[in-house]
Structure formats: C-alpha cells, structure tokens
Design a protein around this motif. Structure first.
Motif, PDB file in Angstrom:
ATOM      1  N   UNK A  50       1.034  -1.223   0.038  1.00  0.00           N
ATOM      2  CA  UNK A  50       0.007   0.048   0.080  1.00  0.00           C
ATOM      3  C   UNK A  50       0.819   1.279   0.309  1.00  0.00           C
ATOM      4  N   UNK A  51       1.941   1.418   0.784  1.00  0.00           N
ATOM      5  CA  UNK A  51       2.478   2.565   1.037  1.00  0.00           C
ATOM      6  C   UNK A  51       3.464   2.544   0.070  1.00  0.00           C
ATOM      7  N   UNK A  52       3.280   3.585  -1.044  1.00  0.00           N
ATOM      8  CA  UNK A  52       4.271   3.489  -2.185  1.00  0.00           C
ATOM      9  C   UNK A  52       4.127   2.363  -3.204  1.00  0.00           C
ATOM     10  N   UNK A  53       4.702   2.404  -4.371  1.00  0.00           N
ATOM     11  CA  UNK A  53       4.973   1.671  -5.238  1.00  0.00           C
ATOM     12  C   UNK A  53       5.528   0.050  -4.480  1.00  0.00           C
ATOM     13  N   UNK A  95       8.384   0.619   5.512  1.00  0.00           N
ATOM     14  CA  UNK A  95       9.426   0.846   6.700  1.00  0.00           C
ATOM     15  C   UNK A  95       9.342   2.303   7.093  1.00  0.00           C
ATOM     16  N   UNK A  96       9.029   3.435   6.093  1.00  0.00           N
ATOM     17  CA  UNK A  96       9.071   4.583   6.605  1.00  0.00           C
ATOM     18  C   UNK A  96       7.587   5.029   7.560  1.00  0.00           C
ATOM     19  N   UNK A  97       6.679   4.231   7.166  1.00  0.00           N
ATOM     20  CA  UNK A  97       5.246   4.327   7.646  1.00  0.00           C
ATOM     21  C   UNK A  97       5.448   3.722   9.152  1.00  0.00           C
ATOM     22  N   UNK A  98       6.172   2.459   9.099  1.00  0.00           N
ATOM     23  CA  UNK A  98       6.291   1.865  10.295  1.00  0.00           C
ATOM     24  C   UNK A  98       7.146   2.590  11.389  1.00  0.00           C
TER      25      UNK A  98
END
Lengths: 109, 343, 123, 459, 488
Positions: free
Chosen positions: B46-49, B55-58
C-alpha cells in the motif's frame, strides 16, 4: 611493541598504581561494608580486576610479557571462583531465600 | 591525528551508521516480502509502489505511539535495556573492512572505521554485550513472560558463544591474526577462508543465527509460548529499538561472515577490475561486492526463517552443547594437524 | 609483520559509540515528547494474558539456567587461552600444538563428564 | 613432576569411575593412585633438582618432604572417609575427586618456583575447598561455612594478588630467584611498593593459614564444614599454606627480614593469644579444635619470624606432628558424633570405660597437641622454640610458653571428660579402617616423639 | 652394663604389666620393681665412690640439635637411684590391701613413672633430663586423677598446670643454654661451660628455679601441694612426696646452681629466705591441721624447706646433708603416708580429733608409727638426725640467723608430730578406734623395712654419705671456683 609501549608510557606509572590502588580500595570497602553476598562477590572481582590493570601496566613498562600471562591466569581462576561462588550463593538462597550475609550468623563469629 | 582525518572518520562513521539503519529498515520490508513470497502472498503493497515506503510508515508509527512503562517495572533499567540493545548493535560495525583504501589525490582513505589488532575480539565483546540489552529489558519489565524470554535469550546466547569462539579459533590458526583488515587482505582474489574452513563456517553461521535470536533459534521471543518474550511489555520506540537491533545484528553478522569466510570485498579478478576502474571506483566496486554478499546472507537468514520450524528449547541447547562444541573442537584439532603436516 | 594498534586507533570506536548514543538519546527523547500519554491503571499492570497478576515475576527459576551460565563462564574462559595460541599457531610449531591438545583433551574430558552427568539435559 | 601428574590425573579417573557407577572401586583406586604418587615423590628425593618448565616449578627436597606428608595425611583422611560421603549424597566420586584436586593444588603450592604457580596452586586448592566446605547441601551450617570461606578466601586472594603485582612491578619478575637477586643486588634502592607488596602478601597468606587478625573465618568454617573436610583443611591445607609461606619468605625476602619481622611478630603474638584464649571458652570440641588450630598457626609462624636454615625443618616437623594428632582428633570426633549426635565435650564423657582404645589414642593426640614430651607435638614445639631462641626472640618464646600452659586447660578437658567423668554409654563402634588410621597415627606420634631424627633433619 | 637397662626395664615392665589380669598385676609389678632394685644394688656393688660418672651410656639421639641419649651415675645420682628403687617396691607393696579398679593400668603407670624418675636422676643431657621430667609427670597426673578422691579433677589439673608451667620455663632455659654452649650440645658439662655473663645467668637461674621451686615445692609455689596430697590415692601421695619432689631438689643441685652459678649468687639470699619462710609457714599451718594426711603434707613442705635452705647455702656439709636427708625424708614420708593410709582405710577417717587409743588395740602398729615419727622429728640415731644436723650446719656457716630460724623447724616438727602421735595412738579408745585391727603381714613387711631403714641409716649414715661425698665435693668446688673467678 615499541610504539605501543611509548604511548602507554606517556602516562606515568604512578598513575596506574594510583588508579589500581583506588579501584582495589573500592573493592575492599565494598567487601567490608556491603551486606549482599552478590555485591561482596562483585567487589572481590573488582579487586581482581584492579590487579589485572596494574599487572598489564607493569608488564608493558617492563617490556616483559609474563605479567600479561599472569592476567590470563587470574581471569581463568576468577572464572572458576565465579562458578563455585555462584553455586554456593544459589545454594544459600535456596535454603534461606536471602543472600544477605547478616542471616549467616547462626555460627557465631 | 589531523583534523581532516577526524572529519573523514566521522563522515565514514555516519555513512556506515546510516547505511546500517537503512538496511535494517529495508530488511523489515524484505522480510515481509520474502515471507509473502514463500507463503504465496503479496506482502506490503500500500505505502508507495510495491509498498516500498512501508518501513517509513512503520518508523513514523513507532515515533507516534504511546510510551508505556508498567507500574511494577524498574523504570531506569526498562529504558536502558533497549538502548543498550541498539547501541551494541550499532557499534559492532566499527572494525569491519568495507573495502580497500580509496585514494583521492594524495589522501588514502581506508574504508574501515578502524583497524585494530584485536578486531575479532572486539566483535565478540560487542556481541556479548548485546545480551545485556535483552536481559536487562526482560528483567526490568517484571513480567513473567519477559523474564523467561530474557533468561532463555541469555542462556542461549552464552551457549552458542562458546561454539562460536571455538569455530573462530580454527580460522585464526589459518589466518594468524585477529585483525579483520588483515584477514580480509589475506583472502585476496579467490583465497576465501571458506575453502579452508568449510566446517568452521558452518558452525559459525549456525551460531550467528542463535546469537541474533533468529528463527529457528528465536526462543526468547517465541510468540506461541511467551507472547512476545522479553519485549512483551515494550511499546513505541523502545520496542522499535529491539526490532531494529535484531535487524542490525543480522546485517552485522552477515558482514562479519562475509569478511571472515567469504572473502569480504575480494572477488576473483579484482586486480584486473581494480586497474580497470581506478583507485576510487575499484575499491568501491569491492565494497559493492561485499554488500552483495551481505545481502545474500540476509536473504539466507530470511529464507531459513520462513522455511525451518522453531527448535524446542532442549533441542536448542543440545545442539549448541552436544553437537556444535564437539564439532568445533574436532575442527580445531583437524586444522591443527593439517597445518602442521603441510608445513 | 604484525599489525600495531595504538590507543589512537580506538578513538573512532569512541566516536562511533558517541554517535550511537546520540542517536539513541535523541530518538528516545523525541518519541517521549511526541507520543500521546493516556495512562490508566490497567494499562500499567504487567501483561499476563488478561488474567489477574499473581505474585512477583522475579521468583527463583530453574537451576538449569544457572548451570548453563556457570558452565559458560568456565568454558568461555578456557577458550580465551586458545586465542593467543591460535594466532601464534605457526610459530609455536608442533610442541605448542601437542601442549594445547593436552589442554583441549583435559577440557574435553571435563566436557564429556558434564554431559554424562546430565548437567545439560533439559527434561 | 610425576607426582603432580598422577595426582592430577587421578581425580579425572575417579570422576569417570563415578560416572560408570563403580562406587566400590573409588577408595581403592584413590589409595593406589596416591601410593603411586607417594612412591614417585620419594624417588625424587635428593635428586638435586633444578627448576623446570622455565623456572615454574622446583621439586627439591623441601617440596618432596611436604608433598609426602601431605599425601600421607590425605591418605589417612581418605581412609576415614569409608562410608562417610555416602551418607551425605550420592555423588561420592566427586568428593574424592575434589579432595584430590585440592591435593594437586597443594603439591603445586609446596613446589612452586614462580609466583604464578604459587597463585595457581593456592587457587586450585581453595576453590576445591570452597566446594568441600559446602557439601552438606541442606545443612545450614555447612552452607554458611562454604559462603564464608568462599568470600574470605576470594577476598584474601585479592590481597595476595595485589602483593604479587607490586612485587612484580618493582622486581620485574615472578621468578623467585630473580626476586631474590633483585633484593640482594639493590638493597638500597628497593621501591617502597615492593615493601607494600610484601605486606600485602603477608596479609593474603595469613588469611589463608588462618592467622589472627585474619582468622575470624576459621572457627565458623571449621565448625560448619563436615568433620572430615575440616580435618583435611586443618591439617593438609594448613601445612601446605605454611610450606608456601616459608618457601616464599626464605627464598626471597630473607635479606629484608628486618622490615617484615615486626609485622609477623605482632601477628604471631596475636594469633597465639586469640587462638588459645578463645579456645578456652568453647563448649564444642570441633570449635575448640578450630581455635586450637589458630593457635598452632601461631606456633608455626615462629619458623617464619625466626627465619633461618632450620626453619623448613621445624615447620615440617611441627606440621607433621600437628597433622597426625589432628587426624586422630577428627577421626574420633566423627565416631563420637555418629553416636551422640553432637560435637560437644559432653559427648566424650566416660569414653575411657566403653572404648579404652579410642580414649587412649585421643589422649595421645591431645598430649601431642598440648606439646607434652614423648609425643610428636613436643618435638615440634621444641624445634620452634629452639629456632626462636636462636634468633634471641626470648620474649616471644615466653609468650608462647604462657600460651602452651593455657592450652593445657582445653586439651585436658577432653582427657578429663573421657577418663574422669562417669557416664553410662554404649560402646562406640570403631570400624577397622578407623582403627588402622587412629592406631597408625598414634604410633607415629609416639615414634616421632621418641625418635624425631626419623623425620627431622631431612630438609 | 650401662644405666640404660635401669631406664628401660621399667618401661618394658609397664608394658608387660598391662598384659596381666587386674588381680595378678600387682604381683608382677612388685616383681619388676624388686628386679629393678636388684639392678640398682648391682650397680651399687660395682660403684666406685669417686666423682666420676659410671655406667655411662652415650648414643646420638637428635643429632642436628646436638642431643645425645647420655646418662650415667655418679655419687649424687646413685643416692637418688637408690631412693627410687627402694621406695617403688615399698609403695607397690603398700597397695596390696587396696583393690583398685583397672589395677594393671595403675601399676603400669607407677612403673612408667619410675622410668621417668630414673631418667631425671641419671640424665647427663639437658634434653633427656627435660623429657624424663615430663615423662614422670604424666603418669602421676593420671594416677592422682583416676584413683583420687572427691575433688581430684580440679586439684590434679591445678597440679599439672603448675608443674607443667614451671617445666616449660625450664625448657626455655635449657634451649637457651644450649644455644650458648661452645659446641652446640645439650651435654651437661657443656652447659657448665656455657660461660654466660651474670645478667644472663640470672635469667637462666629463674627459668630453672621456677620449675624446681614448683616441684619441691618452695613457698610461695607450694599451693598445689596440700590439696594434691590429700586428693591423691595413698600410693600417689607416696610417689609425689617420697620421690617426685626430690626431682626438684636434685635439679637444684645438678642443674640449677652449676649451670648458673653467678645467677645463683645474685639470688642466693632470696632463695634461702624463701626456704626459711616455707619452713616456718608450713610448720605453723601444720599445727592447725585436723586431717592427718594434710598435716604430714605440710610437715613435708617444712622439711623440704630445710633441705633447700641447706642446698642454697651451698657448702659441702649442706649438700651432703641434703643428699642423706632426701633419702631419709623419702623413707619417712612414705612411712607416714602409709600409716595414714592404714588408718583411713580401716576407720574411713583421717580426723585426728576423732581418733585415740589405737596403741592399745594395735601394738605392732603403734611401734612402727612411733619409730617413723621419731625418724621424722630427727631424734639422734634415727635417719632424720644426720641429715638435719648437716643441713643446719650448712645453713649456719652461711648465716647464723637463718640457721637459728631453720633450727626451729626441728622443735616445731617435734611438737606437732608428737602431739599427733599422742592424739591418735594414746589415751582411751573410742567407739571408732576400738575395732582397729592390727597390721597384716604385707603391712608389717612394709613398715618393718621402713623401720629398719630408719634405724639403719641413723646408726650408720656413713654408708650413704660415703657414696655421694666425692661427687658433692667436686661439684661444690667447681661452682665455688666459678664464684671466685667472677670476683675478678
């Protein structure tokens, strides 16, 4: 070993002696003042380690490796002491639920 | 040391530091993707392609979560635990030679933070310290699962440390030095140590799995028995530290394995390539090769995780004590005899 | 040719430790500041699969773990003796090898003894 | 060296015998092994030994003599152990093995030629003893003895090590010859740290041999530990401690005797008085023996205070006499305790009627400990007094005499209890092994007492 | 034939006696004691009364300390050997009426003690002397403590501690002398030549003096004695008073004064004063004693005080008097204690006031008692007379006032002894004494021999004096020579 010796010798030997003595004294004080067997035990280890430090310093100053070999022996025997000491402390703990040496006065001094 | 040298060292340190953080972050992503691959799923997308920003979201989530320190916990140690875990993970990289020295102008920049003559012992020391993080955290939580997990972790780490140490000894007999830089240099070209020490490498990699608490040796955090193991009570960034530390450790041990056994930055034909690419890019290509090896190892770590089931605790200890140690000793004896005979 | 290490070689390690420490402290501080704080009593009880917490977690545990710890201390320290030997293996030659093999043999005897004694059996 | 190797290998063999459930073979194998060690030790006699292994060890007559007496004492004590350990726990082989490991440490202690080996010997011995003191796992006194012994032992090791380090720092070597050369060559400019090192070594060794004011662990440990182990500690271990003490001081520090003699003098006097006067007030036989062992440490220190050519001989004779007498006392104590269940003096009441033999050997042992002529103990005291007087330490001898008189009171308490206090009691069963050990020791005590040339003058 | 046979026979005998049954042990012991006496008499028959040591044995013992098994007999020793060998069979014989439990141990201890005593009297080596000194102490301790009276435990330990303390100081003195000898030997003659200065000799003097003064016992070191005499069994008391305290006197003659002549010179006055005080003090206390055995014990202190005063005066007459008086006192005191043993065994009391009129029912007994009393009070023609006369003469030549005070002892002694005899034997019989049976055959034998000896020595003292004269003269001269040398 020349350069290393020079660098270590940049610190005067007396400083090593002083430092070790201070650490050693802290260990002695710990043994005498603390009541917890484990802490006493750690103080003893502190004493041994101050000796290790001093031995190494002397060894380098003298350019004689035997001091450092001695350190090995001290470490090994300290380990043996740890093994036995911990076993004894665990044994005491299982019998009394405490490792405060104040409970160890059933035999009078 | 000149100021410029210090600046360069600092630069190198920070670069390596950031690289390890990034690799650790993306290892989590890779882990999920690989797990998904093995289990025939899609994984984060979901987050980005391709879920590349996951990992950023996490990470952001870790920052924003509430920080809980249980009432019965020992507050100070509760914080020290994870901090120690990540610190020890981060400083291990200091002695790893990432590549040959790069020469820019008349300045030679070694791609190694420092090459000390007891490099291997340093790594061992740092790795041993790592267990304190787990132990302190688990004990400070004052939670039965945590304590059990922590004790398991301690007991397991120390058990495997012996065989790890013993397996290294055989390697040292071959190399004759404790400096990682020198060991890497000796493996110039294709003289990789794994060719001389196949058994040693096998032992080492098993121990590395155990030391990093990776499956099949992840008893300390085994969900089915211990909820979360030593980090049951942790939340927010402190939990993040523990997870991060695990991945950084994985990265570092991969690097160590690659350096010790798989030639580090060396590859067949490196002299030719070095001449071809010049004094800057030649060594950097070696670094690239090293990272390829590291990634291969990381992949291997994950592959194993999603393939092999977890050991039982007694099996784990049995393996460590009754199989690996005798094998390691046998390896030493064998190496000793062979070297003496060949001399 | 043996590699020389000077105290100055250890300086970068201290740098690295400082960097790591800085990272840890900053991160801890930042999360502490920006995370929400809604403390309730239940939240702060230890997790025990949802049932009432019984007793203190810090109770005596199986003696086996101590045993492993003690054995580790012993064996690990013996392993230390092998490092200098291993590094200088080629210089020490055959005599050195035999001497160390005697040492290893003794170690192995002790090792077999503890295994036979069941010190490492987890039942 | 062969002796040491045999004694080191023997316990490993025993451990494996224990693994394969050969309980019956343990004692015979131990004794045969020790006998072999004894023979090899005796064969070393007068072999004009040189330091071996890069000056680490030196098996000269001094070490042979002390090895032999240690081995014999250990054999006697082990003979008393038949059936003793089985009652405590099922790990019998381990106990034998640990005692032998300790003995191996003792052999190192009496034959070192390098401070490294002194340290290693002391530690091998002590670590084994820490375990042995606590083998009654469920007995609180035993636990406490183990912990106290361990903490104090480790503590004193620290002092010893610091002393060794300081001496190394100024002399530049651990080798006894090198240290002696250093002291002899530069008597004017010896570092002060060297002197501090000597003092710390004295502290460490006094701890180990149980000399006042570092004695306070002794009574508790001796009382708490199982009697057989106490017998081992108070005989073999003490002998070895003094042998080590003497070897170091006579080899290295004799030329600076003016410096450390006053210190040791004070220690000696204090040890004598504390040991004797506190022994007077004990109701417990074992504890009395513990305090008396402190006072005997005081007498043994005479040899070091009045260091001379005859010192080794005096320590040897005194330690031998003291060891065999103590073995009798502890052996009898074990038997009496088995019957009455207590260590008190009352347990000995009326023993002369029921067990004349036992009472007789105990009497011999007490007379020997008190230093009455025609027993070995007198010869020991005689040698010590002669040594001290030859150094014009008359006051020290007078103090020792006063203490010898005090000691009569508590040693004769046992005799009085056995002979003059009537009490109906059952016969104490004395197994054949005990009979042999007790009889042998009593005979040895008398023979040495009558004809000491038998063992004196050897070293 | 060397003196060693005299020393080892009793030890062997002691071991053999242990093998006998309790009932027959006394016969065996008596046999061996008589055999010992026979050997002593044999030695006497071949003895040449000059100053030399005869029948010498000299074997290396502990060579690294210069210790030799060195023993021999000269005139002084001969008298002591006779004393011991005569008295021991008498003492054994005197016990025939008793049935001691575990009798074989009892007799073995007596014989063992005899060995120790003989060692002391013949030793020519300091170490051997000390060993004998202690070896005599242990058996008597056990004899008193095992077969003694009510308070025996406390009393005997006191006795033991006292004597042991003294002897340890003597040991220090002996070792000290040894270290000063030119040849590093424990030999007696080496000791004589140690050549210490006066200050050091005074220390040596005290080291020896303590041991001997306690043993004799000399005031104020006597406090162990009356209690021990009272509590000990009859045979033990006889051994103690008859022989053992002579060890102290002998020691003074042989070991104290010649070893430290200059030290002796410094303390001579004190020693004589102490002796004299002892005489008066013991006599006064003896006056008040109600217990007969205790009375004899105190009278013994008084007599010993006179002997020691005579010796400390250090003249040929004094020492000769001491020699003969030692023998006489030994015989008399044994007789005296035997008398009291007989009385207490028959009547279960020793209270003088309860007794009376025994002479009527037991004439033989009363004659023997009278002769012994007369011997003790030193009537002319009894053995006591010669000795006391010579002793007083010796003291007189030293200082007339001491002699006068010491002379009182004869009068005192006569008074309380005769009063005791009167109270016990004469007057009317009472309920208690009416049943007193006269002495039995074995008792007759003992008392008879004692009476014969008392009168025999009294009539012909030259027999004894002759034996010791040459040795005494030589010893006294050599010491006086030392005094003379020191003046310059």
């Amino acid at each position: 070993m020349g350069s290393l010796t020079n660098t270590i010798q940049a610190v005067p030997l007396n400083h090593y002696i002083l430092l070790s003595t201070i650490i050693f004294s802290i260990g002695v004080m710990g043994v005498l003042l603390r009541r917890n067997a484990i802490v006493i035990f750690m103080s003893v280890e502190l004493m041994l380690n101050s000796v290790n430090l001093l031995l190494t310093a002397f060894s380098v100053y003298r350019g004689d490796a035997s001091g450092q070999v001695f350190v090995f022996f001290i470490m090994a025997l300290a380990a043996a002491e740890v093994a036995v000491g911990l076993a004894i402390i665990v044994m005491i703990y299982r019998n009394t639920n405490s490792i405060d040496i104040n409970v160890l006065n059933r035999l009078k001094w | 040391m000149e100021l410029a040298d210090i600046a360069i060292k600092f630069g190198l340190i920070i670069v390596i530091f950031l690289i390890s953080l990034v690799i650790a972050m993306y290892s989590t992503y890779a882990e999920r993707k690989i797990a998904a691959f093995f289990q025939d799923r899609v994984g984060p997308n979901r987050a980005g392609p391709f879920g590349i920003l996951q990992p950023m979201a996490d990470g952001a989530k870790m920052f924003l979560k509430e920080e809980i320190i249980p009432a019965n916990a020992t507050g100070f140690l509760f914080i020290v635990g994870p901090s120690l875990a990540i610190m020890t993970a981060c400083i291990g990289s200091a002695v790893i030679p990432w590549g040959q020295s790069v020469t820019i102008g008349d300045r030679v920049i070694p791609l190694q933070v420092t090459d000390i003559n007891v490099g291997i012992l340093y790594i061992f020391g740092v790795v041993s310290l790592g267990v304190y993080g787990v132990m302190i955290g688990g004990w400070a939580s004052n939670n039965k699962y945590s304590l059990l997990g922590a004790i398991r972790a301690a007991s397991q780490n120390i058990s495997y440390e012996i065989s790890m140490g013993l397996s290294i000894i055989a390697l040292l007999m071959v190399t004759g030095t404790l400096s990682l830089g020198e060991i890497a240099q000796q493996q110039h070209g294709w003289h990789w140590n794994v060719l001389y020490q196949p058994l040693g490498f096998l032992l080492f990699i098993v121990c590395a799995f155990a030391e990093t608490n990776r499956t099949p040796f992840d008893l300390p955090e085994c969900e089915t028995e211990l909820v979360g193991g030593y980090h049951t009570e942790y939340s927010s960034m402190k939990l993040g530290f523990y997870l991060f530390a695990e991945y950084i450790n994985m990265f570092i041990s991969s690097a160590v394995m690659a350096t010790l056994y798989w030639g580090g930055y060396n590859y067949p034909g490196m002299d030719f390539m070095g001449n071809l690419l010049g004094p800057v890019w030649g060594p950097l290509f070696g670094t690239f090769v090293l990272f390829m090896k590291i990634f291969a190892f990381i992949f291997f770590f994950m592959w194993v995780r999603w393939t092999i089931p977890r050991f039982r605790y007694d099996q784990l200890m049995d393996l460590g004590w009754k199989v690996l140690i005798p094998l390691a000793i046998a390896n030493i004896v064998l190496t000793g005899i062979v070297i003496t005979l060949l001399k | 040719m043996e590699l020389q290490s000077l105290p100055v070689n250890y300086l970068p390690i201290i740098f690295q430790m400082l960097v790591a420490l800085g990272f840890v402290i900053t991160t801890m501080f930042v999360t502490h500041k920006i995370g929400p704080k809604r403390v309730t009593g239940d939240k702060l009880t230890p997790f025990e699969s949802g049932i009432e917490v019984i007793g203190n977690a810090r109770t005596p545990m199986s003696i086996k773990y101590f045993l492993v710890a003690i054995l580790f201390v012993l064996f690990d320290v013996e392993v230390i003796f092998m490092y200098p030997w291993a590094v200088n293996f080629r210089d020490l030659g055959k005599d050195g090898m035999i001497e160390m093999f005697i040492f290893i043999g003794t170690l192995l005897l002790g090792f077999i003894y503890i295994i036979k004694k069941g010190a490492l059996d987890w039942d | 060296m062969t002796t040491l190797i045999i004694i080191s290998v023997l316990p490993i063999v025993l451990l494996y015998l224990g693994l394969y459930k050969a309980q019956k073979a343990l004692l015979p194998v131990t004794l045969i092994g020790l006998l072999a060690a004894l023979v090899t030790a005796v064969m070393q006699w007068n072999s004009n030994a040189q330091p071996i292994y890069h000056g680490m060890m030196l098996f000269n007559n001094f070490s042979v003599a002390f090895s032999v007496v240690s081995i014999i004492s250990t054999m006697l004590i082990l003979l008393l152990s038949k059936g003793y350990f089985e009652k405590i726990s099922k790990h019998v082989a381990e106990y034998y093995a640990i005692i032998l490991f300790s003995l191996a440490g003792i052999i190192v202690m009496v034959s070192y030629h390098n401070l490294t080996m002194l340290f290693i010997g002391i530690e091998i011995m002590s670590v084994s003893l820490y375990i042995l003191a606590g083998i009654r796992k469920n007995d609180f006194a035993s636990n406490e003895a183990a912990l106290k012994y361990f903490l104090m032992g480790a503590f004193s090791t620290g002092f010893l090590l610091f002393g060794i380090t300081l001496i190394y720092g100024s002399a530049g070597s651990f080798d006894l010859d090198a240290i002696r050369d250093f002291v002899v060559t530069y008597p004017r400019n010896i570092d002060p740290i060297f002197y501090i090192g000597v003092l710390l070594i004295i502290v460490g060794l006094c701890f180990k041999v149980g000399a006042a004011p570092f004695h306070f662990w002794t009574p508790d440990v001796y009382e708490g530990a199982p009697s057989l182990i106490t017998a081992f500690m108070s005989t073999v271990v003490k002998t070895a401690g003094f042998a080590a003490f003497l070897r170091l001081f006579s080899a290295c520090f004799i030329t600076i005797a003016d410096f450390w003699t006053p210190v040791l003098l004070a220690v000696t006097v204090l040890t004598l008085f504390i040991g004797n006067i506190t022994a007077l007030y004990q109701q417990n036989f074992k504890r009395m023996l513990a305090f008396s062992s402190i006072s005997h440490a005081g007498y043994l220190l005479f040899a070091i205070v009045a260091l001379g050519a005859a010192s080794a001989n005096s320590v040897f004779v005194y330690a031998t006499a003291y060891s065999i007498a103590s073995i009798i006392a502890f052996g009898a104590l074990i038997l009496v305790r088995q019957q009455t269940g207590s260590d008190n003096f009352e347990g000995f009441n009326g023993l002369a009627k029921s067990n004349p033999f036992l009472a007789f050997v105990i009497t011999i042992s007490m007379l020997s400990l008190a230093g009455i002529p025609l027993t070995a103990g007198f010869i020991g005291k005689f040698y010590m007094f002669s040594g001290a007087l030859s150094q014009y330490k008359v006051w020290l001898v007078i103090i020792a005499v006063v203490n010898a008189i005090i000691s009569i009171f508590y040693y004769f308490r046992v005799i009085i209890a056995m002979y003059f206090r009537d009490e109906e009691r059952a016969v104490v069963i004395v197994p054949a092994y005990y009979k042999f050990v007790l009889g042998f020791s009593a005979l040895a005590t008398i023979i040495i007492g009558i004809y000491p040339s038998f063992i004196s003058g050897l070293i | 034939m060397t003196v060693s046979i005299l020393l080892f026979l009793p030890i062997l005998a002691a071991l053999l006696v242990l093998l006998f049954k309790n009932e027959t042990a006394k016969h065996a012991a008596l046999f061996f004691a008589v055999a010992e006496l026979g050997i002593a008499l044999y030695f006497l028959s071949g003895f040449v009364p000059d100053a030399s040591f005869q029948y010498v044995i000299d074997l290396p013992w502990i060579q690294d300390f210069g210790i030799y098994f060195n023993a021999g007999i000269d005139g002084i020793s001969m008298v002591m050997v006779l004393l011991t060998t005569i008295l021991v069979p008498l003492i054994i014989l005197s016990t025939y009426q008793h049935t001691y439990k575990n009798a074989r141990a009892f007799y073995a201890l007596i014989l063992f003690m005899q060995a120790g005593l003989l060692t002391v009297f013949t030793a020519l080596d300091g170490f051997l002397f000390y060993v004998g000194w202690e070896a005599a102490l242990i058996p008597i301790y056990f004899i008193c403590a095992l077969w003694g009276g009510q308070n025996r435990i406390r009393v005997t330990i006191k006795f033991f501690i006292y004597t042991f303390a003294g002897s340890l100081f003597m040991l220090v003195g002996i070792i000290y002398l040894y270290l000063q000898t030119p040849g590093k030997l424990y030999d007696l003659h080496e000791f004589y030549n140690a050549g210490l200065d006066a200050a050091h000799q005074s220390w040596v003097f005290w080291a020896f003096f303590l041991a001997f003064a306690i043993k004799m016992p000399l005031f104020p070191f006597h406090t162990w004695q009356p209690d021990t005499y009272t509590e000990a069994p009859a045979a033990g008391t006889m051994l103690l008073s008859g022989i053992m305290l002579k060890m102290g006197i002998y020691g003074v003659i042989r070991w104290l004064i010649p070893n430290a002549p200059l030290g002796f010179l410094q303390w001579q006055n004190l020693a004589i004063i102490l002796s004299t005080i002892g005489i008066i003090y013991a006599s006064l206390i003896a006056f008040n004693q109600k217990d007969g055995k205790r009375l004899v014990a105190y009278s013994s202190i008084a007599h010993v005080g006179l002997i020691s005063a005579g010796i400390f005066a250090w003249s040929v007459q004094g020492v000769q008097g001491a020699m003969i008086q030692m023998l006489s006192h030994g015989i008399n005191v044994v007789g005296m204690f035997f008398i009291w043993d007989i009385i207490s065994r028959r009547l279960n009391t020793r209270e003088i006031s309860q007794l009376g009129g025994i002479a009527k029912v037991a004439p033989n007994f009363s004659i023997a008692f009278l002769i012994i009393v007369l011997g003790t009070v030193a009537l002319p023609l009894t053995n006591g007379f010669v000795g006391e006369f010579l002793l007083l003469k010796g003291v007189f030549s030293y200082n007339i006032w001491f002699a006068a005070v010491a002379g009182l002892t004869i009068i005192f002694g006569a008074v309380y002894m005769l009063r005791m005899y009167k109270n016990v034997m004469q007057g009317e019989t009472n309920q208690l004494t009416a049943i007193f049976a006269d002495i039995t055959a074995s008792e007759k034998l003992v008392l008879g021999i004692i009476c014969v000896l008392i009168i025999g020595i009294g009539v012909y003292p030259q027999a004894i004096l002759h034996i010791s004269e040459a040795s005494v003269v030589k010893l006294v001269r050599s010491v006086n020579q030392n005094f003379a040398n020191s003046k310059f």
